[in-house]
Write a protein that holds these residues in place. Structure first.
Motif, PDB file in Angstrom:
ATOM      1  N   ASP A  47       0.784  -1.283   0.032  1.00  0.00           N
ATOM      2  CA  ASP A  47       0.027  -0.066   0.024  1.00  0.00           C
ATOM      3  C   ASP A  47       0.740   1.151  -0.212  1.00  0.00           C
ATOM      4  N   LEU A  48       1.905   1.341   0.743  1.00  0.00           N
ATOM      5  CA  LEU A  48       2.944   2.497   0.710  1.00  0.00           C
ATOM      6  C   LEU A  48       3.562   2.774  -0.311  1.00  0.00           C
ATOM      7  N   LEU A  49       4.138   1.621  -0.841  1.00  0.00           N
ATOM      8  CA  LEU A  49       4.896   1.854  -2.031  1.00  0.00           C
ATOM      9  C   LEU A  49       4.240   2.173  -3.298  1.00  0.00           C
ATOM     10  N   ILE A  50       2.711   1.644  -3.578  1.00  0.00           N
ATOM     11  CA  ILE A  50       2.141   2.035  -4.657  1.00  0.00           C
ATOM     12  C   ILE A  50       1.812   3.753  -4.458  1.00  0.00           C
ATOM     13  N   ASP A  51       1.325   4.017  -3.040  1.00  0.00           N
ATOM     14  CA  ASP A  51       0.890   5.557  -2.680  1.00  0.00           C
ATOM     15  C   ASP A  51       2.318   6.192  -3.115  1.00  0.00           C
ATOM     16  N   PHE A  52       3.455   5.823  -2.451  1.00  0.00           N
ATOM     17  CA  PHE A  52       4.783   6.764  -2.583  1.00  0.00           C
ATOM     18  C   PHE A  52       4.999   6.853  -4.075  1.00  0.00           C
ATOM     19  N   GLN A  53       4.865   5.741  -4.941  1.00  0.00           N
ATOM     20  CA  GLN A  53       5.336   5.785  -6.150  1.00  0.00           C
ATOM     21  C   GLN A  53       4.463   6.632  -6.847  1.00  0.00           C
ATOM     22  N   GLU A  54       3.067   6.898  -6.607  1.00  0.00           N
ATOM     23  CA  GLU A  54       2.144   7.856  -7.225  1.00  0.00           C
ATOM     24  C   GLU A  54       2.669   9.349  -6.872  1.00  0.00           C
ATOM     25  N   TRP A  55       2.967   9.471  -5.733  1.00  0.00           N
ATOM     26  CA  TRP A  55       3.368  10.883  -5.211  1.00  0.00           C
ATOM     27  C   TRP A  55       4.777  11.171  -5.973  1.00  0.00           C
ATOM     28  N   LEU A  56       5.593  10.368  -6.129  1.00  0.00           N
ATOM     29  CA  LEU A  56       6.999  10.467  -6.823  1.00  0.00           C
ATOM     30  C   LEU A  56       6.705  11.240  -8.240  1.00  0.00           C
ATOM     31  N   LYS A  57       5.725  10.625  -8.858  1.00  0.00           N
ATOM     32  CA  LYS A  57       5.337  10.859 -10.316  1.00  0.00           C
ATOM     33  C   LYS A  57       5.371  12.252 -10.644  1.00  0.00           C
ATOM     34  N   ASP A  58       4.980  12.983  -9.618  1.00  0.00           N
ATOM     35  CA  ASP A  58       4.793  14.683  -9.792  1.00  0.00           C
ATOM     36  C   ASP A  58       5.956  15.259  -9.237  1.00  0.00           C
ATOM     37  N   GLN A  59       7.003  14.634  -8.824  1.00  0.00           N
ATOM     38  CA  GLN A  59       8.272  15.154  -8.087  1.00  0.00           C
ATOM     39  C   GLN A  59       9.493  14.821  -8.892  1.00  0.00           C
ATOM     40  N   PRO A  60       9.848  15.599  -9.844  1.00  0.00           N
ATOM     41  CA  PRO A  60      11.121  15.321 -10.698  1.00  0.00           C
ATOM     42  C   PRO A  60      12.244  15.383  -9.894  1.00  0.00           C
ATOM     43  N   ARG A  61      12.436  16.077  -8.817  1.00  0.00           N
ATOM     44  CA  ARG A  61      13.531  16.146  -7.926  1.00  0.00           C
ATOM     45  C   ARG A  61      13.919  14.975  -7.383  1.00  0.00           C
ATOM     46  N   PHE A  62      13.377  13.679  -7.487  1.00  0.00           N
ATOM     47  CA  PHE A  62      13.625  12.404  -6.852  1.00  0.00           C
ATOM     48  C   PHE A  62      13.412  11.247  -7.927  1.00  0.00           C
ATOM     49  N   PRO A  63      14.339  11.375  -8.943  1.00  0.00           N
ATOM     50  CA  PRO A  63      14.243  10.184 -10.172  1.00  0.00           C
ATOM     51  C   PRO A  63      14.749   9.080  -9.430  1.00  0.00           C
ATOM     52  N   ASP A  64      15.961   9.083  -8.791  1.00  0.00           N
ATOM     53  CA  ASP A  64      16.362   7.746  -8.219  1.00  0.00           C
ATOM     54  C   ASP A  64      15.574   7.196  -7.353  1.00  0.00           C
ATOM     55  N   ILE A  65      14.879   7.799  -6.622  1.00  0.00           N
ATOM     56  CA  ILE A  65      14.219   7.301  -5.344  1.00  0.00           C
ATOM     57  C   ILE A  65      12.815   6.869  -6.173  1.00  0.00           C
ATOM     58  N   GLN A  66      12.319   7.151  -7.319  1.00  0.00           N
ATOM     59  CA  GLN A  66      11.225   6.891  -8.126  1.00  0.00           C
ATOM     60  C   GLN A  66      11.604   5.439  -8.591  1.00  0.00           C
ATOM     61  N   THR A  67      12.771   5.422  -9.336  1.00  0.00           N
ATOM     62  CA  THR A  67      13.054   4.141 -10.024  1.00  0.00           C
ATOM     63  C   THR A  67      13.150   2.895  -9.178  1.00  0.00           C
TER      64      THR A  67
END
Length: 827
Positions: A253-273
C-alpha cells in the motif's frame, strides 16, 4: 460413534450460541456459578476475547467490563491490566479510539492528557518526559501488551509522535519478549507510514510555496523509514505468518502510494526508480502464498483480501485488475459464509469499483447491507457512488436523492471523525468536499434548481471546512438569515466554485434568492493575477490602474449581472469559496469607483456568525497588547518571514488607549505569552486589540501572533479563552489583529482569520490581509475607534476609516486601505 460425535458438536454449537447471545453473568450463573472468582474472571476474559474474534465488540466490551470488576475485587493487577487492554480492543473495533486510549492510560496509570487530541506538534521536551516515564514501567506481560496497544491507539488518535516514541522505547527495552518484537516493528512501521501520509497531505493542502519547500524533502525520509521496518519484518525468518502478511500488505500500500506521489516530483528520479522496482516482486510474493490468507480467522481473511484488492486496483495492468476481482469475490464469499453484513457491503463496494458494468447492482445491494447495520462510514461512500452512477444514466432525481443522503450520512459521522483517527486530517478534502460540491453542481444543472438549497449546502461546507481546519468539533454559530434582526446584513452573497462554473447567489431579507453563473475560465485568471499582485511585497509600487483592471474584470463577470438585485447601501455579507477567500471584496471596481464607496462588508463562516450584538459605548474597554522593540519571538520558527521591528505600533497603542476606557496595556517585555494568558483569563474586556506581527496560514501551526517571547498559536489562544469562559461568561465583542498578514501564497486566508475569530469566541474580528505601512495603520485605527465611539456599527466604522485613508493623497493607493477586513458580526 457417529451419534456421540453428533451430540458433541450439538453441545458445542449450543455453548457457542449461549456465549454469543447471553451476557457473561448469565452464562456463569448457568454453567460455572460455583467456580471461584478467579476462575470466573478467567472465563469472562476468554469469552470476551472470543467475542472480539467473532467481530462482536459491543458484547465483548460488556463481558470484559465484568471481568475487570472481578479482577478488581481480587486485587489482581495483571488481570485488571489485561482485561482493560482487551476492553481497548473492543472500543477500537467500535471506532471509539479516544475511549480506547483512556482505558490504556488507566491500566498503565499514565497522565490523561496523553490521549487528548492536539493539532500542534508535541514539543521535544514533552516527548523526552514521556520516554523517561515509559522506561520506568516494569515490562510484565500485561504491561507489555498495554504499552504495545497504547502505541497503536495513539496512532489512531493521531498522536503520531507519542506513538512513535512509545513503540521505539518498548522495542529498545524488549529483552523479555523477543519473539514479539516483529509485531512492535509492524506497529512502528504503521505509525511512520501515517507520519508520511500526514506530511504528504499537508504538502498538498498548504498553499504557501515557502512551507511546501520545507516539507517536500521530509516526505521521502518518512516513507522510507516505514518501508525499512516493513521489509525487516518480511525478511525475518521467525516472523509469524499473520504478522508477515500484514507487513507485506502495508508495505505494498505504501509503495504504490509513494510511487504515485513521486510521479509529480522530478527532483527524486533515483528514489522513483527504486520504489517502482519493488512493487511487482512484492505482489508476486504475496500471490504465491495464498495459503496465508486461509490461516487467518474469517474476519481477518476478508480484511486482508480487501486490503490487497485496494492496492491491486490502483495499478494500470489488466492482469492486476483481474487478480483484484478474484480476491474481492473470495472476500465476498467468506463474508457471506460468516454472515457479516458490514464485510459483505465492503466486498461488494470493492467489486463495484472493479466491475463498472455490474457496479449499480453491487452498490445498491451493498448499501442495503450497510444500512441494515447502520454502517454510516460505508453508507456515505456508497450513496455518493450511486449518485454519480444515476447521474451518468440520466436519472437526475435518483442522483439528487442519493447525493442528499450521502451529505446527511457524512454530516452525521464527520464530527466523530474530526479527532478520532489518523485519517480524519485528510477526511475533509478527500471525502467530504467532493460529495458536497458534486451535490451542489448536480442541483445547479437540474431542470428546476433549488438555489436556496445550494446556498444552504454551501454554508454547510464552509462551516465544515473551518471545523476541520480547527479540529475543534461542532461550532456554535447562527445563520444570518435566522437572526430576528433582519437588518444585520442588507444582503448575503455566496460565491461558489463548481469547477467549470462560478455560481453567485444573492439572498436579501424578505426577497427571493437571485443567482447568476459564469464560465469559470473567465474568472480564474483575473482572480489569480489580482491575488498575486496583492501578495507581492512590492504592492505599494504597483500601478493602481493595473489593480483596477483586474478588479473591474472580476466585478463585471461576477457582480454586474446582479446589480439590480443588490441594495444601494448597507452591509454586504460574503460567503466566499476557495481562492476568493483572500480577496478583499471592497476592492472590486465597478468602473466608476471601488465597491467600498457604497457598502460596508463582512466575511462570514458559511453565512453563520456568533449571535450579533451591538458594541455599546460603555463597553469600550480594551485589553491592548503591543510589541515594537526587538524581541526573541522575531526568531521563532513560526514567525512571519522577514518580520522586523514596527516602531509605529507605540503610537497606535497610545491612540487606542485614549479612545477606549479603563484599558489595560501590555507592552513589549510585559507582553509575554504567560502575561497575556493571565490577563485575558482573569479580566473581562469587550475589546482585545493586538498590535504585533502575526500571520494567517492554510497551515494552522503557522497561524498566530507574536508575543515578546514567542508565537501564540491560535490553538493556544482557544485553550486560554475556553478557560476564561468557565470563569466569566463575557464574550469578546471585538478582536483587532493589527500588523498581521496572510502568509504569502495562501489562497485560503479566511480559514486562518475566521479560525482566530472562532477560537477567540469573538463576535467580530478585524484583521489585515497583508502587512501595511505602520503610519497609515495608526491613522486607520484612530478613525475606526472614533467611529465606534460615535455609535457606528463595526462594519461601518471600518468602512469610514478606510474611506478616510483613501481620501488622503498620501495613502490613497489600495496598498494602504484595502487589506483590512471584518469577519463575523457587522454590528
Amino acid at each position: 460413534m457417529i451419534r456421540k460425535s453428533w451430540l458433541r458438536y450439538l453441545f458445542i454449537g449450543f455453548l457457542t450460541f449461549a456465549i454469543v447471545w447471553n451476557s457473561p453473568i448469565v452464562l456463569l450463573a448457568g454453567i460455572v456459578k460455583n467456580e471461584p472468582k478467579h476462575k470466573q474472571a478467567q472465563l469472562l476474559l476468554k469469552t470476551g476475547r472470543a467475542q472480539l474474534n467473532r467481530d462482536q465488540p459491543a458484547e465483548a466490551l460488556k463481558t470484559l467490563q465484568d471481568a475487570t470488576k472481578l479482577y478488581r475485587q481480587l486485587n489482581n493487577q495483571e488481570g485488571i491490566t489485561k482485561s482493560l487492554v482487551y476492553q481497548n480492543y473492543a472500543l477500537q473495533q467500535l471506532g471509539l479510539h479516544f475511549q480506547a486510549c483512556k482505558k490504556l492510560i488507566g491500566a498503565l496509570k499514565l497522565n490523561d492528557s496523553l490521549c487528548e487530541p492536539s493539532i500542534l506538534p508535541t514539543p521535544k521536551t514533552e516527548l523526552e518526559k514521556l520516554k523517561q516515564i515509559i522506561q520506568q514501567i516494569p515490562l510484565t506481560p500485561a504491561n507489555f501488551l498495554a504499552l504495545q496497544s497504547l502505541g497503536e491507539v495513539l496512532r489512531l488518535n493521531y498522536k503520531l509522535s507519542e506513538s512513535e516514541e512509545i513503540l521505539n522505547q518498548i522495542l529498545i527495552s524488549n529483552s523479555i519478549f523477543p519473539e514479539l518484537s516483529s509485531n512492535i516493528v509492524l506497529l512502528l512501521g504503521n505509525t511512520q507510514r501515517d507520519i508520511y501520509k500526514r506530511i504528504k497531505q499537508q504538502y498538498q493542502w498548504i498553499d504557501e510555496p515557502l512551507i511546501q519547500d520545507i516539507i517536500i524533502n521530509v516526505i521521502p525520509q518518512k516513507a522510507e523509514s516505514a518501508l525499512l521496518n516493513y521489509q525487516a519484518i518480511i525478511n525475518k525468518s521467525d516472523t509469524s505468518i499473520s504478522t508477515k502478511l500484514q507487513a507485506q500488505l502495508n508495505c505494498l500500500d505504501l509503495l504504490i502510494d509513494f510511487q504515485e506521489w513521486l510521479k509529480d516530483q522530478p527532483r527524486f528520479p533515483d528514489i522513483q526508480t527504486r520504489i517502482s522496482q519493488q512493487i511487482e516482486p512484492l505482489i508476486s510474493e504475496i500471490l504465491q502464498e495464498t495459503l496465508i490468507f486461509e490461516s487467518l480467522s474469517p474476519e481477518q481473511s476478508v480484511q486482508a483480501r480487501l486490503k490487497l484488492v485496494n492496492s491491486l486496483s490502483k495499478l494500470p495492468k489488466q492482469q492486476m485488475r483481474l487478480q483484484a476481482i478474484n480476491y474481492a469475490q473470495d472476500a465476498w464469499q467468506i463474508a457471506k459464509n460468516i454472515n457479516s453484513s458490514k464485510l459483505k457491503a465492503k466486498s461488494l463496494q470493492m467489486l463495484g469499483d472493479l466491475e463498472p458494468e455490474k457496479s449499480l447492482d453491487y452498490f445498491e445491494t451493498a448499501l442495503i447491507l450497510a444500512q441494515s447495520v447502520r454502517a454510516k462510514d460505508i453508507m456515505y461512500s456508497l450513496q455518493a457512488k450511486l449518485g454519480n452512477l444515476y447521474q451518468k444514466q440520466g436519472k437526475i432525481e435518483a442522483a439528487l436523492q442519493a447525493y442528499g443522503a450521502a451529505v446527511n450520512s457524512v454530516t452525521s459521522i464527520r464530527a466523530n471523525l474530526l479527532s478520532s483517527n489518523a485519517d480524519s486530517q485528510f477526511f475533509f478534502y478527500e471525502e467530504v468536499d467532493p460529495i458536497y460540491r458534486n451535490y451542489m453542481a448536480l442541483i445547479a444543472k437540474s431542470t428546476a434548481p433549488n438555489y436556496d438549497l445550494i446556498a444552504q449546502i454551501h454554508e454547510q461546507i464552509q462551516t465544515a471546512e473551518l471545523e476541520d481546519y480547527l479540529k475543534c468539533g461542532k461550532l456554535e454559530l447562527v445563520a444570518l438569515n435566522k437572526i430576528k434582526n433582519s437588518n444585520v446584513a442588507a444582503a448575503i452573497i455566496h460565491i461558489i466554485d463548481l469547477s467549470d462554473t462560478i455560481l453567485v447567489i444573492v439572498k436579501s431579507p424578505g426577497k427571493p434568492s437571485y443567482h447568476h453563473s459564469v464560465d469559470a475560465s473567465k474568472v480564474r485568471n483575473p482572480v489569480n493575477t489580482l491575488l498575486e499582485l496583492l501578495q507581492d511585497p512590492k504592492l505599494v509600487l504597483t500601478n493602481e490602474s493595473l489593480l483596477k483592471f483586474h478588479s473591474q474584470a472580476i466585478y463585471q463577470q461576477l457582480i454586474a449581472p446582479l446589480e439590480s438585485h443588490l441594495p444601494n447601501a448597507g452591509t454586504l455579507a460574503f460567503v466566499l469559496d476557495k481562492s476568493f477567500q483572500s480577496l478583499p471584496m471592497h476592492l472590486l471596481h465597478n468602473r466608476q469607483d471601488y465597491w467600498l464607496a457604497n457598502h460596508s462588508f463582512t466575511g462570514t463562516l458559511g453565512s453563520k456568525i456568533p449571535i450579533p450584538k451591538a458594541l455599546l459605548k460603555q463597553q469600550m474597554q480594551a485589553l491592548i497588547a503591543g510589541l515594537y522593540v526587538p524581541s526573541p519571538s522575531l526568531n521563532d520558527s513560526q514567525a512571519p518571514q522577514g518580520a522586523a521591528v514596527l516602531p509605529q505600533i507605540k503610537e497606535e497603542v497610545e491612540d487606542v488607549k485614549k479612545l477606549t476606557h479603563s484599558s489595560l496595556v501590555l507592552l513589549n517585555e510585559e507582553f509575554t505569552s504567560k502575561n497575556f494568558k493571565q490577563k485575558i483569563s482573569k479580566t473581562n474586556f469587550p475589546i482585545v486589540h493586538i498590535s504585533t506581527h502575526g500571520q494567517f496560514s492554510s497551515d494552522i501551526q503557522r497561524t498566530g501572533f507574536l508575543a515578546y517571547d514567542r508565537q501564540i498559536n491560535i490553538v493556544e489562544f482557544d485553550s486560554l479563552l475556553r478557560n476564561k469562559a468557565r470563569i466569566s461568561p463575557g464574550r469578546i465583542e471585538l478582536l483587532v489583529l493589527s500588523a498581521c498578514q496572510t502568509a504569502k501564497g495562501n489562497r485560503r486566508s479566511a480559514l486562518g482569520i475566521a479560525g482566530v475569530a472562532v477560537q477567540a469566541g469573538a463576535r467580530s474580528t478585524v484583521a489585515s490581509l497583508w502587512l501595511v505601512e505602520a503610519k497609515s495603520t495608526v491613522l486607520l485605527m484612530q478613525k475606526f475607534y472614533l467611529g465606534l465611539n460615535n455609535g457606528l456599527t463595526k462594519a461601518e466604522a471600518l468602512r469610514q476609516a478606510q474611506l478616510s485613508l483613501k481620501s488622503n493623497p498620501k495613502y490613497n493607493h489600495p496598498y494602504y486601505w484595502a487589506p483590512f477586513i471584518l469577519v463575523g458580526s457587522p454590528l
